[in-house]
Design a protein around this motif. Structure first.
Motif, PDB file in Angstrom:
ATOM      1  N   TRP A 125      34.163  38.275  41.533  1.00 11.73           N
ATOM      2  CA  TRP A 125      35.294  37.355  41.510  1.00 11.73           C
ATOM      3  C   TRP A 125      35.444  36.647  42.846  1.00 11.73           C
ATOM      4  N   ALA A 154      42.178  40.845  31.711  1.00 11.63           N
ATOM      5  CA  ALA A 154      40.915  40.138  31.984  1.00 11.63           C
ATOM      6  C   ALA A 154      40.629  39.174  30.843  1.00 11.63           C
ATOM      7  N   THR A 156      37.269  36.693  29.714  1.00 15.92           N
ATOM      8  CA  THR A 156      35.910  36.188  29.965  1.00 15.92           C
ATOM      9  C   THR A 156      35.520  35.247  28.837  1.00 15.92           C
ATOM     10  N   GLN A 178      33.338  42.595  26.398  1.00 15.78           N
ATOM     11  CA  GLN A 178      34.004  42.707  27.702  1.00 15.78           C
ATOM     12  C   GLN A 178      34.562  44.123  27.836  1.00 15.78           C
ATOM     13  N   ILE A 180      36.776  46.836  30.515  1.00 17.97           N
ATOM     14  CA  ILE A 180      37.578  47.055  31.724  1.00 17.97           C
ATOM     15  C   ILE A 180      37.493  48.539  32.067  1.00 17.97           C
ATOM     16  N   VAL A 230      35.390  44.801  35.833  1.00 14.87           N
ATOM     17  CA  VAL A 230      35.049  44.264  34.514  1.00 14.87           C
ATOM     18  C   VAL A 230      33.526  44.196  34.385  1.00 14.87           C
ATOM     19  N   THR A 245      37.555  32.274  32.873  1.00 13.43           N
ATOM     20  CA  THR A 245      37.134  33.633  33.200  1.00 13.43           C
ATOM     21  C   THR A 245      37.875  34.089  34.447  1.00 13.43           C
ATOM     22  N   TYR A 246      38.707  35.110  34.286  1.00 20.04           N
ATOM     23  CA  TYR A 246      39.506  35.610  35.414  1.00 20.04           C
ATOM     24  C   TYR A 246      39.858  37.074  35.178  1.00 20.04           C
ATOM     25  N   PHE A 247      40.400  37.699  36.233  1.00 16.99           N
ATOM     26  CA  PHE A 247      40.689  39.128  36.228  1.00 16.99           C
ATOM     27  C   PHE A 247      41.898  39.370  37.151  1.00 16.99           C
TER      28      PHE A 247
END
Length: 254
Positions: A125, A154, A156, A178, A180, A230, A245-247
């Motif tokens: 990230w 999360a 994606t 995906q 976690i 992730v 796409t983020y976390f």
């Protein structure tokens, strides 16, 4: 006979003179008393008038004070309420700024060379485009600095443009998953706990552009120094856009 009448006249005249003298003497004796009484009555009347005037003045002053106090009191109450409201806002902002939290977009450009669907890859990230507070970041992991209950999320996105693809890979039956993970700092790092997973097997056809997103979130109790990260399958299909796409994670309670 005439002599008797004359003597009677003289006697009556003398008596009258003596009576008038006594009357004048009586008037002379009581005159200071009368003046004194009048003076005392005047003073009493003056004192009574002054007393009434002072009483009325005090009453009017009391009325003015009583009518002014509620206005001042009401004004003070409004000022106190405004001050308390402003203080609550400041406390709210201070508490909000002190909440442990992190939100990081995917790090681009993505250079995942493997197209093996069986390989699971850790996503990295971008710190420079994200936000963090009381949460550290290292090697794709968010490292908790304050224990408590956190909401971990999360997203994606995977995409494939057939006309612009540099790798002519068959995506007619591709698995996009995906994961976690929770890395407990008191346990070996090679045995992380799976918090959640999401995804599916996509049967993309011959369309020029295909896209699929997996999004999930859940609460978890995280201790200090624990890590979360992730993993995804087919990472070479990840969308490099930060909106896709983020976390992240944020603390909800102790």
């Amino acid at each position: 006979m005439a002599a008797n009448d004359y003597r009677g006249y003289l006697r009556n005249h003398t008596a009258m003179e003596n009576g008038e003298a006594r009357l004048h003497s009586a008037h002379g004796t009581h005159r200071p008393l009368i003046f004194g009484t009048l003076a005392v009555m005047g003073l009493l009347q003056l004192a009574s008038s002054v007393t009434v005037l002072l009483h009325l003045t005090g009453y009017l002053h009391e009325v003015n004070l009583s009518s002014a106090e509620p206005v001042k009191e009401t004004h003070s109450e409004h000022m106190m309420a405004d001050a308390l409201r402003d203080e609550k806002k400041r406390d709210k902002h201070r508490k909000k700024d002190q909440i442990p939290k992190a939100h990081l977009p995917v790090k681009a450009p993505i250079d995942f060379s493997s197209t093996d669907p069986n390989i699971i890859t850790t996503v990295y990230w971008d710190e420079t485009r994200g936000t963090r507070n009381k949460v550290q970041y290292r090697d794709g992991r968010l490292l908790i600095q304050e224990q408590g209950w956190y909401y971990v999320y999360a997203k994606t996105c995977f995409r494939y443009a057939r006309d612009h693809a540099t790798k002519k890979q068959d995506v007619s039956n591709v698995q996009l998953i995906q994961y976690i993970y929770h890395e407990i700092h008191t346990q070996p790092k090679f045995k992380p706990a799976l918090l959640s997973k999401s995804g599916g097997t996509l049967q993309w056809g011959n369309q020029s552009y295909n896209m699929y997103c997996a999004q999930q979130g859940r609460s978890a109790f995280l201790n200090k120094h624990d890590g979360i990260f992730v993993n995804v399958s087919n990472s070479w299909l990840l969308d490099p856009e930060p909106e896709g796409t983020y976390f992240g994670a944020f603390k909800m309670s102790n």
